[in-house]
Enzyme design. Sequence first.
Site, PDB file in Angstrom:
ATOM      1  N   TYR A 191       0.841  -1.197   0.000  1.00  0.00           N
ATOM      2  CA  TYR A 191       0.000   0.000   0.000  1.00  0.00           C
ATOM      3  C   TYR A 191       0.874   1.243   0.000  1.00  0.00           C
ATOM      4  CZ  TYR A 191      -3.562  -3.395   1.436  1.00  0.00           C
ATOM      5  OH  TYR A 191      -4.392  -4.487   1.526  1.00  0.00           O
TER       6      TYR A 191
ATOM      7  N   HIS B 270       0.493 -11.890   1.478  1.00  0.00           N
ATOM      8  CA  HIS B 270      -0.524 -11.136   0.743  1.00  0.00           C
ATOM      9  C   HIS B 270      -1.143 -11.945  -0.397  1.00  0.00           C
ATOM     10  CE1 HIS B 270      -1.524  -6.630  -0.115  1.00  0.00           C
ATOM     11  NE2 HIS B 270      -2.572  -7.394  -0.299  1.00  0.00           N
TER      12      HIS B 270
ATOM     13  N   SER C 116     -12.851  -5.426   1.808  1.00  0.00           N
ATOM     14  CA  SER C 116     -13.895  -4.884   0.925  1.00  0.00           C
ATOM     15  C   SER C 116     -15.284  -5.402   1.269  1.00  0.00           C
ATOM     16  CB  SER C 116     -13.580  -5.184  -0.545  1.00  0.00           C
ATOM     17  OG  SER C 116     -12.379  -4.568  -0.938  1.00  0.00           O
ATOM     18  N   PRO C 117     -15.670  -5.430   2.557  1.00  0.00           N
ATOM     19  CA  PRO C 117     -17.005  -5.914   2.926  1.00  0.00           C
ATOM     20  C   PRO C 117     -18.111  -4.977   2.463  1.00  0.00           C
ATOM     21  CG  PRO C 117     -15.962  -4.917   4.824  1.00  0.00           C
ATOM     22  CD  PRO C 117     -14.910  -4.973   3.746  1.00  0.00           C
TER      23      PRO C 117
ATOM     24  N   ARG D  98     -16.005  -2.417  -1.999  1.00  0.00           N
ATOM     25  CA  ARG D  98     -15.107  -1.325  -2.390  1.00  0.00           C
ATOM     26  C   ARG D  98     -15.835   0.013  -2.426  1.00  0.00           C
ATOM     27  NH1 ARG D  98     -10.316  -3.495  -3.741  1.00  0.00           N
ATOM     28  NH2 ARG D  98     -10.283  -5.694  -4.377  1.00  0.00           N
ATOM     29  N   GLY D  99     -16.730   0.198  -1.460  1.00  0.00           N
ATOM     30  CA  GLY D  99     -17.462   1.456  -1.338  1.00  0.00           C
ATOM     31  C   GLY D  99     -18.792   1.465  -2.059  1.00  0.00           C
TER      32      GLY D  99
ATOM     33  N   PHE E 249     -21.509  -0.114  -1.549  1.00  0.00           N
ATOM     34  CA  PHE E 249     -22.690  -0.128  -0.692  1.00  0.00           C
ATOM     35  C   PHE E 249     -22.845   1.139   0.154  1.00  0.00           C
ATOM     36  CE2 PHE E 249     -22.055  -4.710  -1.469  1.00  0.00           C
ATOM     37  CZ  PHE E 249     -23.280  -4.989  -2.035  1.00  0.00           C
TER      38      PHE E 249
ATOM     39  N   SER F  70     -24.391   4.619   0.291  1.00  0.00           N
ATOM     40  CA  SER F  70     -25.543   5.163  -0.445  1.00  0.00           C
ATOM     41  C   SER F  70     -25.177   6.343  -1.341  1.00  0.00           C
ATOM     42  CB  SER F  70     -26.633   5.595   0.550  1.00  0.00           C
ATOM     43  OG  SER F  70     -27.113   4.501   1.275  1.00  0.00           O
TER      44      SER F  70
END
Length: 329
Positions: free
Chosen positions: A54, A126, A205-206, A209-210, A212, A214
């Site tokens: 990262y 990884h 990423s639950p 990756r963003g 969900f 709104s």
Amino acid sequence: MKKRKIGALTVSEIGLGCMGFTHAYGGDDEQSAIKTLHRAVELGVTLFDTAEMYGPFNNEILVGKALKPFRDQVVIATKFGFKLERQPDGHIDATGVDGRPEHVREVAEASLKRLGVDVIDLLYQHRVDPDVPIEDTVGAMADLVKEGKVRALGLSEANSETLRRASKVHQISALQSEYSLWTRDPEKEILATCRELNIGFVPYSPLGRGFFASDFTTKSLGANDFRRLLPRFQEGAFEKNRQIITEMEKMAKEKNATVAQLALAWVLSRGDFIVPIPGARKIRHLEDNVAATEIQLTKDDCVRLENIVSPDKVAGKRYDDSRLKLVDK
């Protein structure tokens, strides 16, 4: 916050994925990132996930610096496994994977320095190196545990066979793989293997990756945002996938929750050995995510969510074929 066990470690039931502070999603300025990390500690988050990849490298430096005042309160996880090479233009890029024992030691020593710690709480491979027996890689990782430089070991995106072989060499405390309402691959075999072997499962990423969130739209993605390359965020697929959010918003309103909270609550409901690590660069998103731990879903609620986000309604693969080659199938 409530605690959960992942192998040999006890952590908060929701962690924080730190990748987005410096990598893939456009990054953030250091002071804002540090404020978010400190707020996470205030909220009871104790598991913080980073990696040498990262940045590369600068995410570990940031996380180590921010969490130094709270070192005895937190669990810092980092990952190694990519072959990182400097390109002619000065950019450092991943050119493959490297699980050789000598590389394990080399990167672990470097991560210790960047994090500014005496011991890495959780060290993951990884990505599995298909050219190096997992026994050799984990054996080298186990040597670091014996030397007191690492507390617990983990793998990322490894299959069940690899987990079993690795576990015969040393206890594997955690498996980190992508898992969410729209990425359910681990349900086929991995979750059962983790339960059997007492391995904690750490979904990255639950929140898709963003996806969900709104307020998420592709227009909000920066020019260098990694998601622009992913099939599910491409033109055509994304518009189809947004129909999922419309249905989830109806349910969220009924539950007095956000779509993101529903998505996280569903992941948490899959088992008490599961500790998701959603990323959050903004404090309001972090607070929203943490509040998801208070949402209780019934069995019917879970079935309803699974039907709303059934695999046949999701357009696009999670990765393109070149990146899927890095997943240990």
